[in-house]
Motif scaffolding. Structure first.
Motif, PDB file in Angstrom:
ATOM      1  N   GLN A 260     -57.154 -18.460  28.518  1.00  9.72           N
ATOM      2  CA  GLN A 260     -57.275 -19.614  27.868  1.00  9.72           C
ATOM      3  C   GLN A 260     -56.579 -19.869  26.769  1.00  9.72           C
ATOM      4  O   GLN A 260     -56.071 -18.650  26.379  1.00  9.72           O
ATOM      5  N   CYS A 261     -56.235 -20.871  26.072  1.00 12.76           N
ATOM      6  CA  CYS A 261     -55.455 -20.901  25.047  1.00 12.76           C
ATOM      7  C   CYS A 261     -56.072 -20.087  23.966  1.00 12.76           C
ATOM      8  O   CYS A 261     -57.240 -20.316  23.435  1.00 12.76           O
ATOM      9  N   PRO A 262     -55.178 -19.257  23.222  1.00  9.07           N
ATOM     10  CA  PRO A 262     -55.668 -18.370  22.101  1.00  9.07           C
ATOM     11  C   PRO A 262     -55.960 -19.271  20.834  1.00  9.07           C
ATOM     12  O   PRO A 262     -56.603 -18.825  19.803  1.00  9.07           O
ATOM     13  N   GLU A 263     -55.279 -20.441  20.907  1.00  7.36           N
ATOM     14  CA  GLU A 263     -55.628 -21.364  19.775  1.00  7.36           C
ATOM     15  C   GLU A 263     -56.747 -22.110  19.757  1.00  7.36           C
ATOM     16  O   GLU A 263     -57.407 -22.467  18.762  1.00  7.36           O
ATOM     17  N   CYS A 264     -56.786 -23.017  20.997  1.00 11.14           N
ATOM     18  CA  CYS A 264     -57.884 -23.887  20.917  1.00 11.14           C
ATOM     19  C   CYS A 264     -58.941 -23.672  22.029  1.00 11.14           C
ATOM     20  O   CYS A 264     -59.861 -24.257  22.084  1.00 11.14           O
ATOM     21  N   GLY A 265     -58.644 -22.501  22.887  1.00 13.53           N
ATOM     22  CA  GLY A 265     -59.871 -22.055  23.943  1.00 13.53           C
ATOM     23  C   GLY A 265     -59.839 -23.009  25.140  1.00 13.53           C
ATOM     24  O   GLY A 265     -60.554 -22.677  26.035  1.00 13.53           O
ATOM     25  N   HIS A 277     -48.975 -24.293  30.100  1.00 13.80           N
ATOM     26  CA  HIS A 277     -49.062 -25.280  29.141  1.00 13.80           C
ATOM     27  C   HIS A 277     -50.503 -25.394  28.909  1.00 13.80           C
ATOM     28  O   HIS A 277     -51.278 -25.324  29.911  1.00 13.80           O
ATOM     29  N   CYS A 278     -50.814 -25.674  27.639  1.00 11.17           N
ATOM     30  CA  CYS A 278     -52.324 -25.984  27.004  1.00 11.17           C
ATOM     31  C   CYS A 278     -52.524 -27.379  27.141  1.00 11.17           C
ATOM     32  O   CYS A 278     -52.049 -28.162  26.514  1.00 11.17           O
ATOM     33  N   PRO A 279     -53.528 -27.796  28.086  1.00  5.95           N
ATOM     34  CA  PRO A 279     -54.094 -29.149  28.006  1.00  5.95           C
ATOM     35  C   PRO A 279     -54.725 -29.718  26.746  1.00  5.95           C
ATOM     36  O   PRO A 279     -54.663 -30.783  26.750  1.00  5.95           O
ATOM     37  N   GLY A 280     -55.177 -28.860  26.032  1.00  2.01           N
ATOM     38  CA  GLY A 280     -56.038 -28.976  24.894  1.00  2.01           C
ATOM     39  C   GLY A 280     -55.258 -29.233  23.600  1.00  2.01           C
ATOM     40  O   GLY A 280     -55.307 -30.377  23.014  1.00  2.01           O
ATOM     41  N   CYS A 281     -54.312 -28.422  23.313  1.00  5.32           N
ATOM     42  CA  CYS A 281     -53.647 -28.666  22.008  1.00  5.32           C
ATOM     43  C   CYS A 281     -51.939 -28.964  22.576  1.00  5.32           C
ATOM     44  O   CYS A 281     -51.432 -28.868  21.412  1.00  5.32           O
ATOM     45  N   ASP A 282     -51.681 -28.836  23.690  1.00 11.26           N
ATOM     46  CA  ASP A 282     -50.267 -29.226  24.153  1.00 11.26           C
ATOM     47  C   ASP A 282     -49.502 -28.035  24.000  1.00 11.26           C
ATOM     48  O   ASP A 282     -48.168 -28.178  23.864  1.00 11.26           O
TER      49      ASP A 282
HETATM   50 ZN    ZN Z   1     -54.562 -24.956  23.188  1.00 12.06          ZN
END
Ligand code: ZN
Length: 299
Positions: A260-265, A277-282
């Motif tokens: 999972q994205c370490p920045e936005c989860g 690629h993170c779909p949450g925070c790009d």
């Molecule tokens: Zn993210």
């Protein structure tokens, strides 16, 4: 999100200078004995926190797959050169305070000689607990402030800090010793059951190490380790803590579902070949030379 400072072994020759030429054969063997006593016979996915150059990794034989996590890419490159690649080993450069994994993923974790670099130990342990699932075992080694040398030095007036109080002591920049009772309290507050404690490195004394063979000292240490449930005055302590069977497990076979994205989860992340690629925070997280890098997003 701000996180505590990180002790970085980037570019370090720690494996060679500390372990291979540093006269630490005894400590290495004593750790092997302790790990053998604590590791489950079998498991699916182990998270090795602070894996470094993979000194302990070949000892985790019961697990189908192992994620080696370290903050330093160069340490992981050394590990990869020694151990080889997936599917058995997965290399992840990341910050323990922001683990890039979904909740309840792992059924095992080890953290050896790593917590002593954590300025905020409870915060790190909270992350470890988050990614552990049903029936998981967590083997934690920590540097013990309540060790015999520190007690004697304190009584002789040669040391200002008390080994008997619960707060950690930072004896060198980003090197912390902990009180065994504080560690147990943190683990219990996070819902772990503390199953077993082994005291390790009873004989970390220069003249003994110079005069007696490492294997002999390690065998003696192996016997002395068994008193660990009763008292802990060695410089190094191993604790085995477990998560209950009734909690959830989110394990699947596909590593792409682990992250999972370490920045936005956000999860799952999209596989774009050279990055996730993170779909949450790009944000883009690099996958380069066999190592997933979650320390800083790509430009
Ligand atoms: Zn993210």
């Amino acid at each position: 999100m701000t996180t505590p400072p990180v002790c970085d072994y980037e570019g370090s020759d720690y494996q060679t200078s500390f372990w291979e030429q540093g006269g630490r054969a005894y400590e290495d063997k004593a750790e092997e004995i302790a790990l053998r006593r604590m590791l489950p016979d079998k498991g699916k996915l182990l998270l090795e926190l602070g894996a470094g150059a993979g000194r302990n990794t070949p000892r985790y034989t019961g697990y189908d797959r192992i994620v080696l996590l370290d903050y330093s890419r160069t340490q992981l490159q050394q590990a990869r050169a020694r151990l080889g690649d997936a599917p058995h080993y997965i290399y992840v450069a990341a910050d323990i305070y922001k683990l890039p994994f979904i909740n309840a993923l792992f059924d095992g974790a080890t953290m050896i000689r790593t917590l002593h670099h954590m300025a905020d130990a409870p915060k790190a342990l909270t992350q470890v607990r988050r990614v552990l699932g049903s029936n998981a075992a967590f083997i934690l080694e920590f540097a013990n402030k309540l060790n015999l040398k520190a007690i004697l030095r304190y009584w002789l007036g040669k040391q200002s800090w008390s080994p008997f109080t619960l707060e950690p002591v930072e004896f060198v920049k980003l090197n912390f010793d902990f009180h065994p009772k504080a560690i147990r309290q943190w683990l219990q507050e996070l819902g772990f059951s503390v199953e077993k404690t082994l005291t390790v490195s009873h004989f970390r004394i220069g003249f003994l190490k110079r005069t007696l063979p490492a294997s002999f000292l390690a065998t003696l240490d192996g016997l002395a380790q068994l008193t660990g449930d009763w008292w802990q005055v060695t410089p190094s302590v191993f604790v085995k803590a477990t998560v209950g069977r009734d909690s959830i497990s989110s394990y699947t076979d596909d590593p792409l579902h682990w992250f999972q994205c370490p920045e936005c989860g956000a999860h799952p992340l999209d596989d774009r070949g050279d990055h996730l690629h993170c779909p949450g925070c790009d944000k883009k997280w690099a996958f380069h030379d066999g190592i997933y890098d979650f320390r800083e997003a790509m430009e």
